[in-house]
Design a protein around this motif. Structure first.
Motif, PDB file in Angstrom:
ATOM      1  N   LEU A  17       0.815  -1.230   0.067  1.00 52.91           N
ATOM      2  CA  LEU A  17       0.071  -0.099  -0.103  1.00 52.91           C
ATOM      3  C   LEU A  17       0.907   1.336   0.074  1.00 52.91           C
ATOM      4  CD1 LEU A  17      -2.865  -1.133   2.395  1.00 52.91           C
ATOM      5  CD2 LEU A  17      -3.080  -0.735  -0.339  1.00 52.91           C
ATOM      6  N   ALA A  18       1.661   1.288   0.734  1.00 50.77           N
ATOM      7  CA  ALA A  18       2.835   2.414   0.588  1.00 50.77           C
ATOM      8  C   ALA A  18       3.524   2.744  -0.646  1.00 50.77           C
ATOM      9  CB  ALA A  18       3.917   2.314   1.765  1.00 50.77           C
ATOM     10  N   PHE A  19       3.726   1.623  -1.211  1.00 49.57           N
ATOM     11  CA  PHE A  19       4.663   1.646  -2.752  1.00 49.57           C
ATOM     12  C   PHE A  19       3.317   2.216  -3.638  1.00 49.57           C
ATOM     13  CE2 PHE A  19       5.125   0.311  -6.880  1.00 49.57           C
ATOM     14  CZ  PHE A  19       6.683   0.197  -7.184  1.00 49.57           C
ATOM     15  N   ARG A  20       2.118   1.712  -3.593  1.00 44.92           N
ATOM     16  CA  ARG A  20       0.991   2.266  -4.228  1.00 44.92           C
ATOM     17  C   ARG A  20       0.975   3.755  -4.235  1.00 44.92           C
ATOM     18  NH1 ARG A  20      -2.551   0.077  -7.435  1.00 44.92           N
ATOM     19  NH2 ARG A  20      -2.093  -1.989  -6.516  1.00 44.92           N
ATOM     20  N   GLU A  21       0.890   4.261  -2.965  1.00 48.57           N
ATOM     21  CA  GLU A  21       0.604   5.652  -2.452  1.00 48.57           C
ATOM     22  C   GLU A  21       1.821   6.350  -2.892  1.00 48.57           C
ATOM     23  OE1 GLU A  21       0.655   7.946   1.598  1.00 48.57           O
ATOM     24  OE2 GLU A  21      -0.660   6.450   1.588  1.00 48.57           O
ATOM     25  N   ALA A  22       3.141   5.864  -2.872  1.00 50.38           N
ATOM     26  CA  ALA A  22       4.335   6.712  -3.473  1.00 50.38           C
ATOM     27  C   ALA A  22       4.470   6.720  -4.826  1.00 50.38           C
ATOM     28  CB  ALA A  22       5.732   5.993  -2.704  1.00 50.38           C
ATOM     29  N   SER A  23       3.595   5.735  -5.722  1.00 53.64           N
ATOM     30  CA  SER A  23       3.981   5.974  -7.133  1.00 53.64           C
ATOM     31  C   SER A  23       3.054   7.064  -7.401  1.00 53.64           C
ATOM     32  CB  SER A  23       3.475   4.482  -7.742  1.00 53.64           C
ATOM     33  OG  SER A  23       4.092   3.601  -7.183  1.00 53.64           O
ATOM     34  N   VAL A  24       3.549   7.637  -8.465  1.00 53.00           N
ATOM     35  CA  VAL A  24       3.242   8.782  -9.469  1.00 53.00           C
ATOM     36  C   VAL A  24       2.133   8.434 -10.106  1.00 53.00           C
ATOM     37  CG1 VAL A  24       3.485  10.730 -10.997  1.00 53.00           C
ATOM     38  CG2 VAL A  24       5.077  10.024  -9.250  1.00 53.00           C
ATOM     39  N   ILE A  25       2.360   7.311 -10.957  1.00 51.71           N
ATOM     40  CA  ILE A  25       1.612   6.425 -11.617  1.00 51.71           C
ATOM     41  C   ILE A  25       1.424   5.110 -11.182  1.00 51.71           C
ATOM     42  CG2 ILE A  25       0.916   5.478 -14.204  1.00 51.71           C
ATOM     43  CD1 ILE A  25       3.106   7.540 -15.001  1.00 51.71           C
ATOM     44  N   PRO A  26       0.335   4.890 -10.450  1.00 54.17           N
ATOM     45  CA  PRO A  26      -0.047   3.743  -9.655  1.00 54.17           C
ATOM     46  C   PRO A  26      -0.166   2.429 -10.597  1.00 54.17           C
ATOM     47  CG  PRO A  26      -1.526   5.340  -8.923  1.00 54.17           C
ATOM     48  CD  PRO A  26      -0.834   5.729 -10.093  1.00 54.17           C
ATOM     49  N   ASP A  27       0.199   1.202 -10.358  1.00 52.53           N
ATOM     50  CA  ASP A  27      -0.072   0.081 -10.971  1.00 52.53           C
ATOM     51  C   ASP A  27      -1.334  -0.095 -10.978  1.00 52.53           C
ATOM     52  OD1 ASP A  27       2.784  -0.582 -11.661  1.00 52.53           O
ATOM     53  OD2 ASP A  27       3.147  -1.269  -9.532  1.00 52.53           O
ATOM     54  N   PRO A  28      -2.042  -0.712 -12.069  1.00 50.81           N
ATOM     55  CA  PRO A  28      -3.287  -1.460 -11.934  1.00 50.81           C
ATOM     56  C   PRO A  28      -3.597  -2.548 -10.939  1.00 50.81           C
ATOM     57  CG  PRO A  28      -2.330  -1.528 -14.252  1.00 50.81           C
ATOM     58  CD  PRO A  28      -1.371  -1.036 -13.565  1.00 50.81           C
ATOM     59  N   ILE A  29      -4.697  -2.539 -10.083  1.00 50.02           N
ATOM     60  CA  ILE A  29      -4.961  -3.299  -9.285  1.00 50.02           C
ATOM     61  C   ILE A  29      -4.648  -4.737  -9.711  1.00 50.02           C
ATOM     62  CG2 ILE A  29      -6.427  -4.427  -7.638  1.00 50.02           C
ATOM     63  CD1 ILE A  29      -6.090  -1.447  -7.180  1.00 50.02           C
ATOM     64  N   GLY A  30      -3.795  -5.439  -8.781  1.00 48.57           N
ATOM     65  CA  GLY A  30      -3.463  -6.836  -9.022  1.00 48.57           C
ATOM     66  C   GLY A  30      -2.038  -6.775  -9.760  1.00 48.57           C
ATOM     67  N   GLN A  31      -1.447  -5.779 -10.112  1.00 45.36           N
ATOM     68  CA  GLN A  31      -0.151  -5.486 -10.905  1.00 45.36           C
ATOM     69  C   GLN A  31       0.850  -4.910 -10.300  1.00 45.36           C
ATOM     70  OE1 GLN A  31      -0.621  -4.567 -15.069  1.00 45.36           O
ATOM     71  NE2 GLN A  31      -2.274  -5.778 -15.289  1.00 45.36           N
ATOM     72  N   GLY A  32       0.775  -4.451  -8.746  1.00 42.13           N
ATOM     73  CA  GLY A  32       1.606  -3.969  -7.961  1.00 42.13           C
ATOM     74  C   GLY A  32       2.781  -5.199  -7.638  1.00 42.13           C
ATOM     75  N   PRO A  33       3.821  -4.626  -6.944  1.00 41.93           N
ATOM     76  CA  PRO A  33       4.770  -5.531  -6.565  1.00 41.93           C
ATOM     77  C   PRO A  33       4.431  -6.504  -5.678  1.00 41.93           C
ATOM     78  CG  PRO A  33       4.999  -3.373  -5.308  1.00 41.93           C
ATOM     79  CD  PRO A  33       3.823  -3.412  -6.525  1.00 41.93           C
ATOM     80  N   GLY A  34       4.685  -7.780  -5.947  1.00 44.21           N
ATOM     81  CA  GLY A  34       4.412  -9.021  -5.192  1.00 44.21           C
ATOM     82  C   GLY A  34       2.816  -9.417  -5.304  1.00 44.21           C
ATOM     83  N   GLU A  35       1.853  -8.573  -5.951  1.00 43.53           N
ATOM     84  CA  GLU A  35       0.631  -8.978  -6.205  1.00 43.53           C
ATOM     85  C   GLU A  35       0.378 -10.190  -6.969  1.00 43.53           C
ATOM     86  OE1 GLU A  35      -1.476  -5.558  -7.262  1.00 43.53           O
ATOM     87  OE2 GLU A  35      -1.634  -4.845  -5.493  1.00 43.53           O
ATOM     88  N   ARG A  36       1.254 -10.741  -7.676  1.00 44.86           N
ATOM     89  CA  ARG A  36       1.067 -11.704  -8.493  1.00 44.86           C
ATOM     90  C   ARG A  36       1.291 -13.251  -7.357  1.00 44.86           C
ATOM     91  NH1 ARG A  36       6.640 -12.972 -12.068  1.00 44.86           N
ATOM     92  NH2 ARG A  36       7.862 -12.956 -10.051  1.00 44.86           N
ATOM     93  N   TRP A  37       1.941 -12.818  -6.228  1.00 43.12           N
ATOM     94  CA  TRP A  37       2.002 -13.905  -5.366  1.00 43.12           C
ATOM     95  C   TRP A  37       0.706 -13.747  -4.235  1.00 43.12           C
ATOM     96  CZ3 TRP A  37       5.095 -17.378  -6.973  1.00 43.12           C
ATOM     97  CH2 TRP A  37       6.178 -17.008  -7.887  1.00 43.12           C
ATOM     98  N   THR A  38       0.354 -12.528  -4.161  1.00 42.01           N
ATOM     99  CA  THR A  38      -0.476 -12.095  -2.646  1.00 42.01           C
ATOM    100  C   THR A  38      -1.913 -11.894  -3.486  1.00 42.01           C
ATOM    101  OG1 THR A  38      -0.238  -9.701  -2.960  1.00 42.01           O
ATOM    102  CG2 THR A  38       1.538 -10.993  -1.664  1.00 42.01           C
ATOM    103  N   GLY A  39      -2.074 -11.773  -4.508  1.00 43.30           N
ATOM    104  CA  GLY A  39      -3.545 -11.170  -4.832  1.00 43.30           C
ATOM    105  C   GLY A  39      -3.481  -9.761  -5.039  1.00 43.30           C
ATOM    106  N   PRO A  40      -4.767  -9.316  -5.352  1.00 45.02           N
ATOM    107  CA  PRO A  40      -4.464  -7.561  -5.460  1.00 45.02           C
ATOM    108  C   PRO A  40      -4.891  -7.228  -4.083  1.00 45.02           C
ATOM    109  CG  PRO A  40      -6.381  -9.059  -6.912  1.00 45.02           C
ATOM    110  CD  PRO A  40      -5.537  -9.687  -6.362  1.00 45.02           C
ATOM    111  N   VAL A  41      -4.121  -6.244  -3.957  1.00 50.53           N
ATOM    112  CA  VAL A  41      -4.116  -5.192  -2.618  1.00 50.53           C
ATOM    113  C   VAL A  41      -4.558  -4.049  -2.819  1.00 50.53           C
ATOM    114  CG1 VAL A  41      -2.661  -4.272  -0.860  1.00 50.53           C
ATOM    115  CG2 VAL A  41      -1.935  -6.692  -1.754  1.00 50.53           C
ATOM    116  N   THR A  42      -5.773  -3.471  -2.084  1.00 47.55           N
ATOM    117  CA  THR A  42      -6.465  -2.442  -2.267  1.00 47.55           C
ATOM    118  C   THR A  42      -6.499  -1.825  -0.975  1.00 47.55           C
ATOM    119  OG1 THR A  42      -8.442  -3.282  -2.078  1.00 47.55           O
ATOM    120  CG2 THR A  42      -7.554  -2.984  -4.283  1.00 47.55           C
TER     121      THR A  42
END
Length: 123
Positions: free
Chosen positions: A98-123
């Motif tokens: 979540l901190a990564f998503r907040e720090a990103s100027v252009i956030p990754d689509p849901i489910g494509q952020g860091p580690g989400e392929r292992w954890t599933g989507p994080v919102t």
């Protein structure tokens, strides 16, 4: 260099190596896994800008790699360690995602952020 090989084979160095090996052999796997996870978390937090000097320490490319490695480690280790050990590590991972998503100027689509392929989507 001459002398280096001799120094590495000295009885004191060999005793130190043997002692370190014994020490590692006595540490339970869950402690080694947890320690590695905490190191990955700490480094990822710094790279996400959550440390003392975010202007100079933030590096989201590096944070992405660390978070993805942490997610892979926790996903693989969770069945092997008890839930009481895995749960707080997973909570820390989610906070970092979540901190990564907040720090990103252009956030990754849901489910494509860091580690989400292992954890599933994080919102």
């Amino acid at each position: 260099m001459p002398g280096e090989a001799e120094a590495a084979d000295s009885p004191d160095v060999l005793d130190d190596i043997a002692e370190a090996t014994r020490d590692i052999a006595e540490v339970p796997a869950v402690e080694i896994i947890s320690t590695a996870a905490v190191h990955l978390m700490s480094a990822a937090a710094v790279k996400c800008g959550l440390a003392d000097d975010p202007e100079h320490q933030t590096d989201l490319d590096e944070a992405r790699k660390l978070i993805t490695a942490l997610a892979g480690l926790l996903t693989a280790a969770a069945p092997e360690i008890s839930d009481s050990h895995a749960r707080p590590l997973r909570d820390g991972l989610r906070s970092l995602q979540l901190a990564f998503r907040e720090a990103s100027v252009i956030p990754d689509p849901i489910g494509q952020g860091p580690g989400e392929r292992w954890t599933g989507p994080v919102t």
